[in-house]
Design a protein around this motif. Structure first.
Motif, PDB file in Angstrom:
ATOM      1  N   LYS A  61      29.460  15.850 -21.550  1.00  0.00           N
ATOM      2  CA  LYS A  61      29.978  14.565 -21.375  1.00  0.00           C
ATOM      3  C   LYS A  61      30.057  14.217 -23.127  1.00  0.00           C
ATOM      4  CE  LYS A  61      29.555  13.803 -16.623  1.00  0.00           C
ATOM      5  NZ  LYS A  61      28.383  13.349 -15.717  1.00  0.00           N
ATOM      6  N   LEU A  62      29.070  14.399 -23.502  1.00  0.00           N
ATOM      7  CA  LEU A  62      28.575  13.828 -24.996  1.00  0.00           C
ATOM      8  C   LEU A  62      29.702  14.461 -25.825  1.00  0.00           C
ATOM      9  CD1 LEU A  62      25.011  14.027 -25.942  1.00  0.00           C
ATOM     10  CD2 LEU A  62      26.382  11.645 -26.125  1.00  0.00           C
ATOM     11  N   PHE A  63      30.096  15.916 -25.319  1.00  0.00           N
ATOM     12  CA  PHE A  63      30.609  16.445 -26.566  1.00  0.00           C
ATOM     13  C   PHE A  63      32.376  15.894 -26.399  1.00  0.00           C
ATOM     14  CE2 PHE A  63      28.198  20.347 -25.660  1.00  0.00           C
ATOM     15  CZ  PHE A  63      27.171  20.079 -26.151  1.00  0.00           C
ATOM     16  N   GLN A  64      32.700  15.184 -25.178  1.00  0.00           N
ATOM     17  CA  GLN A  64      33.782  15.034 -25.499  1.00  0.00           C
ATOM     18  C   GLN A  64      34.218  13.858 -25.528  1.00  0.00           C
ATOM     19  OE1 GLN A  64      36.827  16.208 -23.621  1.00  0.00           O
ATOM     20  NE2 GLN A  64      37.884  14.182 -24.371  1.00  0.00           N
ATOM     21  N   THR A  65      32.856  12.439 -25.156  1.00  0.00           N
ATOM     22  CA  THR A  65      32.925  11.409 -26.058  1.00  0.00           C
ATOM     23  C   THR A  65      32.906  11.759 -27.704  1.00  0.00           C
ATOM     24  OG1 THR A  65      31.967  10.829 -24.583  1.00  0.00           O
ATOM     25  CG2 THR A  65      31.551   8.912 -26.503  1.00  0.00           C
ATOM     26  N   TYR A  66      32.548  12.553 -28.238  1.00  0.00           N
ATOM     27  CA  TYR A  66      32.761  12.963 -29.123  1.00  0.00           C
ATOM     28  C   TYR A  66      34.046  12.870 -30.425  1.00  0.00           C
ATOM     29  CZ  TYR A  66      30.953  13.673 -34.451  1.00  0.00           C
ATOM     30  OH  TYR A  66      30.450  13.941 -35.775  1.00  0.00           O
ATOM     31  N   HIS A  67      34.684  13.760 -29.066  1.00  0.00           N
ATOM     32  CA  HIS A  67      35.756  15.024 -29.570  1.00  0.00           C
ATOM     33  C   HIS A  67      36.444  13.106 -29.471  1.00  0.00           C
ATOM     34  CE1 HIS A  67      39.222  16.869 -29.852  1.00  0.00           C
ATOM     35  NE2 HIS A  67      40.266  16.281 -28.957  1.00  0.00           N
ATOM     36  N   GLU A  68      36.386  12.140 -28.124  1.00  0.00           N
ATOM     37  CA  GLU A  68      37.373  11.323 -28.122  1.00  0.00           C
ATOM     38  C   GLU A  68      37.430  10.740 -29.847  1.00  0.00           C
ATOM     39  OE1 GLU A  68      36.373   8.974 -24.696  1.00  0.00           O
ATOM     40  OE2 GLU A  68      37.376  10.846 -23.459  1.00  0.00           O
ATOM     41  N   LEU A  69      36.190   9.988 -30.616  1.00  0.00           N
ATOM     42  CA  LEU A  69      36.061   9.460 -31.570  1.00  0.00           C
ATOM     43  C   LEU A  69      36.186  10.533 -32.990  1.00  0.00           C
ATOM     44  CD1 LEU A  69      32.072   8.450 -30.483  1.00  0.00           C
ATOM     45  CD2 LEU A  69      34.684   6.893 -30.305  1.00  0.00           C
ATOM     46  N   HIS A  70      36.558  11.297 -32.691  1.00  0.00           N
ATOM     47  CA  HIS A  70      36.639  11.904 -33.598  1.00  0.00           C
ATOM     48  C   HIS A  70      37.773  13.546 -33.410  1.00  0.00           C
ATOM     49  CE1 HIS A  70      33.340  10.867 -36.680  1.00  0.00           C
ATOM     50  NE2 HIS A  70      32.716  10.810 -34.868  1.00  0.00           N
ATOM     51  N   PRO A  71      38.329  13.140 -33.129  1.00  0.00           N
ATOM     52  CA  PRO A  71      39.036  14.453 -32.696  1.00  0.00           C
ATOM     53  C   PRO A  71      39.732  15.364 -33.793  1.00  0.00           C
ATOM     54  CG  PRO A  71      40.911  12.119 -32.793  1.00  0.00           C
ATOM     55  CD  PRO A  71      39.306  11.675 -33.971  1.00  0.00           C
ATOM     56  N   ASN A  72      39.370  15.394 -34.644  1.00  0.00           N
ATOM     57  CA  ASN A  72      39.269  17.239 -35.087  1.00  0.00           C
ATOM     58  C   ASN A  72      38.294  17.524 -34.730  1.00  0.00           C
ATOM     59  OD1 ASN A  72      37.706  14.934 -36.664  1.00  0.00           O
ATOM     60  ND2 ASN A  72      37.429  15.874 -38.338  1.00  0.00           N
ATOM     61  N   VAL A  73      37.235  17.362 -34.601  1.00  0.00           N
ATOM     62  CA  VAL A  73      35.706  17.700 -34.255  1.00  0.00           C
ATOM     63  C   VAL A  73      35.883  18.826 -32.251  1.00  0.00           C
ATOM     64  CG1 VAL A  73      33.605  18.227 -34.315  1.00  0.00           C
ATOM     65  CG2 VAL A  73      34.938  17.277 -35.729  1.00  0.00           C
ATOM     66  N   THR A  74      35.637  19.370 -32.458  1.00  0.00           N
ATOM     67  CA  THR A  74      35.725  19.991 -30.561  1.00  0.00           C
ATOM     68  C   THR A  74      34.501  20.789 -30.567  1.00  0.00           C
ATOM     69  OG1 THR A  74      38.043  20.507 -30.824  1.00  0.00           O
ATOM     70  CG2 THR A  74      36.836  21.208 -28.399  1.00  0.00           C
ATOM     71  N   VAL A  75      33.717  20.434 -30.053  1.00  0.00           N
ATOM     72  CA  VAL A  75      32.420  20.658 -29.230  1.00  0.00           C
ATOM     73  C   VAL A  75      32.646  21.421 -28.792  1.00  0.00           C
ATOM     74  CG1 VAL A  75      30.075  20.493 -29.069  1.00  0.00           C
ATOM     75  CG2 VAL A  75      31.700  18.998 -31.051  1.00  0.00           C
ATOM     76  N   GLU A  76      32.090  23.235 -28.169  1.00  0.00           N
ATOM     77  CA  GLU A  76      32.318  23.966 -27.020  1.00  0.00           C
ATOM     78  C   GLU A  76      31.120  24.256 -26.331  1.00  0.00           C
ATOM     79  OE1 GLU A  76      33.884  28.043 -26.461  1.00  0.00           O
ATOM     80  OE2 GLU A  76      35.055  26.675 -26.269  1.00  0.00           O
ATOM     81  N   LEU A  77      30.413  24.119 -25.279  1.00  0.00           N
ATOM     82  CA  LEU A  77      29.426  24.536 -24.660  1.00  0.00           C
ATOM     83  C   LEU A  77      29.391  25.939 -24.674  1.00  0.00           C
ATOM     84  CD1 LEU A  77      26.791  23.030 -23.859  1.00  0.00           C
ATOM     85  CD2 LEU A  77      27.726  23.447 -21.356  1.00  0.00           C
ATOM     86  N   ILE A  78      28.003  26.387 -24.604  1.00  0.00           N
ATOM     87  CA  ILE A  78      27.583  27.748 -24.381  1.00  0.00           C
ATOM     88  C   ILE A  78      26.815  27.310 -23.271  1.00  0.00           C
ATOM     89  CG2 ILE A  78      27.109  29.748 -25.192  1.00  0.00           C
ATOM     90  CD1 ILE A  78      28.054  29.931 -27.247  1.00  0.00           C
ATOM     91  N   PRO A  79      26.594  27.320 -22.359  1.00  0.00           N
ATOM     92  CA  PRO A  79      25.472  27.205 -21.625  1.00  0.00           C
ATOM     93  C   PRO A  79      24.680  28.357 -20.982  1.00  0.00           C
ATOM     94  CG  PRO A  79      27.728  27.159 -19.923  1.00  0.00           C
ATOM     95  CD  PRO A  79      27.815  27.868 -21.568  1.00  0.00           C
ATOM     96  N   THR A  80      23.325  27.717 -20.811  1.00  0.00           N
ATOM     97  CA  THR A  80      22.861  29.435 -19.429  1.00  0.00           C
ATOM     98  C   THR A  80      22.674  28.669 -18.664  1.00  0.00           C
ATOM     99  OG1 THR A  80      20.686  28.421 -20.838  1.00  0.00           O
ATOM    100  CG2 THR A  80      21.697  29.658 -22.052  1.00  0.00           C
ATOM    101  N   PRO A  81      21.560  29.508 -18.034  1.00  0.00           N
ATOM    102  CA  PRO A  81      21.138  29.280 -16.716  1.00  0.00           C
ATOM    103  C   PRO A  81      19.774  28.835 -16.951  1.00  0.00           C
ATOM    104  CG  PRO A  81      20.996  31.553 -17.157  1.00  0.00           C
ATOM    105  CD  PRO A  81      21.548  30.619 -17.985  1.00  0.00           C
ATOM    106  N   ILE A  82      19.111  28.425 -15.855  1.00  0.00           N
ATOM    107  CA  ILE A  82      18.355  27.336 -15.603  1.00  0.00           C
ATOM    108  C   ILE A  82      17.051  28.575 -14.999  1.00  0.00           C
ATOM    109  CG2 ILE A  82      16.242  26.027 -13.947  1.00  0.00           C
ATOM    110  CD1 ILE A  82      18.556  23.758 -14.044  1.00  0.00           C
ATOM    111  N   GLY A  83      15.989  28.884 -16.331  1.00  0.00           N
ATOM    112  CA  GLY A  83      15.445  29.881 -15.850  1.00  0.00           C
ATOM    113  C   GLY A  83      15.827  31.433 -16.367  1.00  0.00           C
ATOM    114  N   GLY A  84      17.123  31.751 -16.752  1.00  0.00           N
ATOM    115  CA  GLY A  84      17.332  32.943 -17.129  1.00  0.00           C
ATOM    116  C   GLY A  84      16.956  33.364 -18.606  1.00  0.00           C
TER     117      GLY A  84
END
Length: 447
Positions: A61-84
């Motif tokens: 959600k933070l990444f989306q907010t930042y993109h709305e404020l800075h349309p030229n910057v996209t932040v994509e999550l690389i998730p990891t599992p809990i305890g994985g």
């Protein structure tokens, strides 16, 4: 015709200039309030490797907010599992030549891969100004600023105010506990009132890292001195059984064992139950950290007031550790220097600064993640009462820098924690514990 042609060329030139000006006009956002400030035309994509897997959605959600404020910057999550297998995934990205632009990692992992991360020396002075005293120093790895602190944790003996005060029949002053004898006298009063004085969580991480790990940080207030102590321990020059800090710490552990609410079955180690029972007053004290608020906070029927005191290790109130709680920045934001472009690195710096200083970032970290931030100008009030208690020690400079753990092998807590579990259930005595822990460290010295 000539006049018309001149006018037409002038008009076209004006339009061209107008288009150029429009394409270069800044229109991004202010770090604090989200008002338009600056944006470059070039689009930049950042990837974010996250080991705080329990808050993946909050980051997205933070990444989306930042993109709305800075349309030229996209932040994509690389998730990891809990305890994985989080570190294995990080290693595979690095080996494939496609590392994440930003990584949220334990300090020890950043140190292990320090050559792959950007040296943030140019940012150091800025963050020294933004953060509370000692925050940047605590984040230094081999003297380098490789990761930006964004959250902080403290631990010690948590207390349930209602449970303590009902047992002693009056107001409790946490500053009154300056020595081990002070603590035992308090435990005796609590037990006499029919309450369990303290809860010990019997998991290896709590015993091996958080409790026994204090012995490595109690040697000195200077991390480099503590590193030298660990080197001497690994070479065999130092023996734990001869070390006053180790023995003082274990004398206090004997006291905690004696008054442990779980002494009939100390290795069950049900974290949720231990935390919930403490929160409802089934034990007056609990050796744990402010992270337990994730369990305690949402609990129905819990008590309302909690605090923390240091673990006293001697009967001399002036000894280091008797008035300090353990404190660290467990996760840092590091920027890749192995495969990221200069444009990505600069955009990553700006994005991280926005996350830790903006209203939106602080709201997400404090209110939604339930974490504490080591920053001076925090505009968001969190609900974590235990973190607030920790912050009081931080503001007074009464914290123990446990940064030496960043330099320890990643299995140290599991191996030494198993020895502590044996000691907790009386399967080994003090010498047997010291011998097992000593053997582990000397083995590390021979590797």
């Amino acid at each position: 015709m000539t006049l018309c042609l001149v006018l037409l060329l002038s008009l076209l030139a004006a339009c061209s200039k107008g288009n150029d000006a429009s394409s270069n006009t800044p229109a991004a956002t202010n770090n604090q309030g989200g008002e338009p400030t600056e944006q470059t035309e070039k689009e930049v994509k950042l990837t974010f490797f996250n080991t705080s897997a329990e808050v993946n959605e909050v980051f997205e959600k933070l990444f989306q907010t930042y993109h709305e404020l800075h349309p030229n910057v996209t932040v994509e999550l690389i998730p990891t599992p809990i305890g994985g297998a989080q570190i294995e995934k990080f290693q595979s990205l690095l080996a494939s030549g496609n590392p994440a632009t930003i990584a949220n990692l334990d300090a020890g992992t950043i140190l292990q891969y320090k050559d792959s991360f950007l040296d943030l020396e140019s940012e150091k002075a800025k963050y020294e100004g933004l953060t509370k005293p000692g925050a940047v120093d605590g984040a230094l790895l081999d003297g380098k600023f490789l990761g930006i602190p964004w959250t902080a944790q403290g631990y010690g003996l948590l207390y349930n105010k209602r449970a303590v005060e009902e047992a002693i029949g009056g107001a409790f002053d946490p500053a009154s506990i300056k020595t081990r004898d002070d603590l035992e006298a308090l435990f005796q009063k609590i037990e006499a009132a029919g309450k369990a004085p303290v809860m010990i969580h019997g998991a290896d991480w709590s015993l091996g890292s958080h409790y026994l790990g204090l012995a490595y940080s109690l040697q000195s207030a200077n991390v480099e001195d503590n590193r030298k102590f660990m080197e001497s321990l690994q070479s065999g020059e130092v023996k734990l059984m001869d070390n006053p800090q180790f023995n003082g710490l274990m004398d206090t552990f004997d006291l905690l064992k004696k008054y442990n609410a779980r002494k009939s079955d100390p290795l069950v180690a049900d974290y949720n139950k231990d935390s919930a029972d403490f929160a409802k007053g089934d034990a007056a004290f609990y050796f744990m950290g402010d992270w337990t608020w994730a369990v305690v906070g949402p609990l129905e029927g819990r008590d309302q007031e909690f605090g923390v005191i240091p673990v006293p290790i001697s009967n001399n109130p002036d000894d280091y550790g008797n008035s300090q709680i353990a404190y660290s920045e467990p996760k840092l934001f590091a920027i890749d220097n192995a495969g990221s472009t200069p444009e990505q690195q600069e955009a990553a710096k700006a994005f991280i600064e926005w996350m830790v200083t903006s209203d939106q970032g602080q709201e997400a970290i404090i209110s939604q993640m339930g974490l504490s931030m080591p920053y001076k100008d925090v505009k968001v009030k969190g609900s974590n009462i235990i973190s607030d208690a920790v912050s009081q020690y931080v503001d007074q400079g009464k914290v123990m820098n446990i940064g030496v753990i960043n330099y320890l092998p990643q299995d140290y807590w599991a191996k030494t924690g198993a020895a502590m579990q044996k000691y907790l259930v009386d399967k080994v005595d003090r010498k047997g514990l010291a011998d097992e822990v000593q053997e582990y460290w000397e083995y590390q010295g021979r590797k």
